[in-house]
Design a protein around this motif. Structure first.
Motif, short mmCIF file in Angstrom:
data_model
loop_
_atom_site.label_atom_id
_atom_site.label_comp_id
_atom_site.label_asym_id
_atom_site.label_seq_id
_atom_site.Cartn_x
_atom_site.Cartn_y
_atom_site.Cartn_z
N LEU A 43 -2.02 -13.12 -1.55
CA LEU A 43 -2.93 -11.85 -1.79
C LEU A 43 -2.34 -10.78 -2.65
CD1 LEU A 43 -4.41 -10.99 1.64
CD2 LEU A 43 -5.32 -12.53 0.10
N THR A 44 -0.90 -10.84 -2.56
CA THR A 44 -0.22 -9.93 -3.72
C THR A 44 0.29 -10.44 -4.73
OG1 THR A 44 2.00 -10.49 -2.80
CG2 THR A 44 1.08 -9.07 -1.35
N VAL A 61 -8.57 -7.21 5.01
CA VAL A 61 -8.38 -8.40 5.87
C VAL A 61 -9.12 -8.34 7.24
CG1 VAL A 61 -7.28 -10.32 6.75
CG2 VAL A 61 -6.29 -9.20 4.68
N GLN A 77 -5.92 -0.67 -6.09
CA GLN A 77 -6.64 -1.85 -5.54
C GLN A 77 -6.43 -1.62 -3.96
OE1 GLN A 77 -8.20 -4.50 -7.19
NE2 GLN A 77 -8.51 -5.42 -5.22
N THR A 104 -11.26 2.56 4.77
CA THR A 104 -11.29 1.89 3.64
C THR A 104 -11.66 2.55 2.51
OG1 THR A 104 -11.74 0.03 5.18
CG2 THR A 104 -11.98 -0.48 2.72
N HIS A 141 -1.47 -1.04 -4.94
CA HIS A 141 -2.14 -2.04 -4.29
C HIS A 141 -2.02 -1.93 -2.53
CE1 HIS A 141 -3.22 -6.80 -3.70
NE2 HIS A 141 -4.02 -5.88 -2.87
N ARG A 169 -11.58 -5.65 -2.54
CA ARG A 169 -11.58 -7.02 -2.41
C ARG A 169 -11.53 -7.31 -0.76
NH1 ARG A 169 -6.85 -11.46 -4.13
NH2 ARG A 169 -5.64 -9.58 -3.52
N ASN A 198 -12.68 -1.77 -7.05
CA ASN A 198 -11.46 -1.98 -6.82
C ASN A 198 -11.22 -2.58 -5.38
OD1 ASN A 198 -12.09 0.53 -5.69
ND2 ASN A 198 -9.96 1.46 -5.79
N ILE A 214 -2.96 -3.10 1.16
CA ILE A 214 -3.54 -4.14 2.04
C ILE A 214 -3.96 -3.42 3.44
CG2 ILE A 214 -2.95 -6.24 3.23
CD1 ILE A 214 -1.78 -7.56 1.11
N THR A 260 -7.19 -4.46 -0.71
CA THR A 260 -7.42 -5.86 -0.11
C THR A 260 -7.64 -5.61 1.43
OG1 THR A 260 -6.52 -7.14 -2.17
CG2 THR A 260 -6.94 -8.36 0.11
N THR A 274 -3.48 -15.68 7.34
CA THR A 274 -3.85 -15.36 5.79
C THR A 274 -2.58 -15.55 5.26
OG1 THR A 274 -5.54 -13.91 6.68
CG2 THR A 274 -4.71 -13.78 4.58
N ILE A 282 -11.47 -9.89 2.46
CA ILE A 282 -10.94 -11.28 2.86
C ILE A 282 -11.36 -11.46 4.39
CG2 ILE A 282 -9.14 -12.92 3.29
CD1 ILE A 282 -9.36 -12.13 0.41
#
Length: 283
Positions: free
Chosen positions: A106-107, A71, A67, A58, A46, A92, A90, A48, A69, A101, A94
């Motif tokens: 998030l994790t 920001v 995944q 990205t 995952h 997301r 996959n 971030i 995420t 944040t 934010i």
């Protein structure tokens, strides 16, 4: 959907760069490739991403990781990212300031890898937050100003060694991945960048008896670089006798400068000071 490069995306959406946010978007695909390879990302991870911009990096992260995420603080980029990356299940997104944040939320307590092209002006605050908070990061792969990256990676006795070097060393091992020149961005910054990876240590490099005192000692030791430790540590307000005895017990010459001490020596001196302060309080 047709894959547009960074310049084409900026033109397609009529995006205007915000100088105050320090926005510099990657246009060099070899840098994207090297960040992905250098961060050791797999489908089990995952990730971030801080500051995805128009999604150039990205997209590569989404194809490499399980995944992602992202920001993003700039509201003007949110619809671009949603449109360009809508086919990835996959992903997301934010909208928000990473400094505000709730990263832990998030994790959901699971380990993550952080990847970011950080604006120069917020590099240190973001790094400090990631390192010092109870946040389960495994590695942090960031592209930052070359000068700052060299400080993160510096050792004792070098011109780049400072309190930030000691802080990073306390939490992580570092590896420089590659140099990135200004032509790799739009708009072009005025300085070179470096991609560096921080790998979280399973145990802190040292185990000071008083972590707060240890970091205070480190920061103060670099406050006046050209002065000796004897002089630069005076503002801590510790009894000169305690300081002298602590230096002697730690086997450290107070005539040295802070930039010559290893993290182990800082911890040893901190522990000796702590022990003597404790004895004084108990009397």
């Amino acid at each position: 959907m047709e894959r547009l490069n960074t310049k084409e995306l900026v033109k397609k959406y009529g995006f205007r760069f915000t100088k105050s946010l320090g926005q510099n978007f990657l246009v060099d695909p070899t840098v994207v490739r090297d960040i992905i390879e250098g961060s050791n990302i797999t489908k089990a991870d995952h990730v971030i991403e801080i500051g995805p911009g128009v999604g150039t990096l990205t997209r590569a992260l989404l194809e490499a990781a399980g995944q992602v995420t992202a920001v993003e603080i700039d509201s003007a980029l949110i619809p671009i990212l949603k449109e360009e990356l809508k086919n990835y299940d996959n992903f997301r997104l934010i909208e928000g300031d990473v400094l505000k944040t709730d990263l832990k939320a998030l994790t959901q307590g699971a380990p993550v890898k952080v990847v970011a092209n950080l604006p120069y002006y917020v590099t240190t605050p973001i790094l400090l937050r990631l390192l010092e908070e109870d946040f389960p990061w495994q590695s942090i792969t960031i592209m930052i100003q070359k000068e700052v990256a060299m400080r993160l990676n510096a050792g004792p006795g070098t011109k780049d060694y400072g309190s930030l070097s000691v802080l990073i060393s306390y939490y992580a091992d570092t590896e420089l991945i590659r140099l990135v020149t200004p032509v790799s961005f739009i708009p072009q910054p005025k300085v070179d960048s470096l991609v560096i990876r921080l790998d979280r240590r399973s145990q802190r490099r040292v185990a000071p008896k008083d972590e707060q005192l240890f970091f205070q000692l480190v920061r103060q030791s670099f406050a006046m670089r050209r002065k000796t430790l004897h002089n630069t540590l005076k503002p801590m307000g510790i009894d000169p006798v305690i300081m002298a005895d602590s230096f002697a017990a730690a086997g450290i010459d107070p005539g040295r400068r802070g930039e010559t001490l290893t993290i182990e020596e800082f911890a040893r001196l901190s522990d000796e000071i702590k022990e003597r302060l404790g004895h004084e309080e108990n009397q």
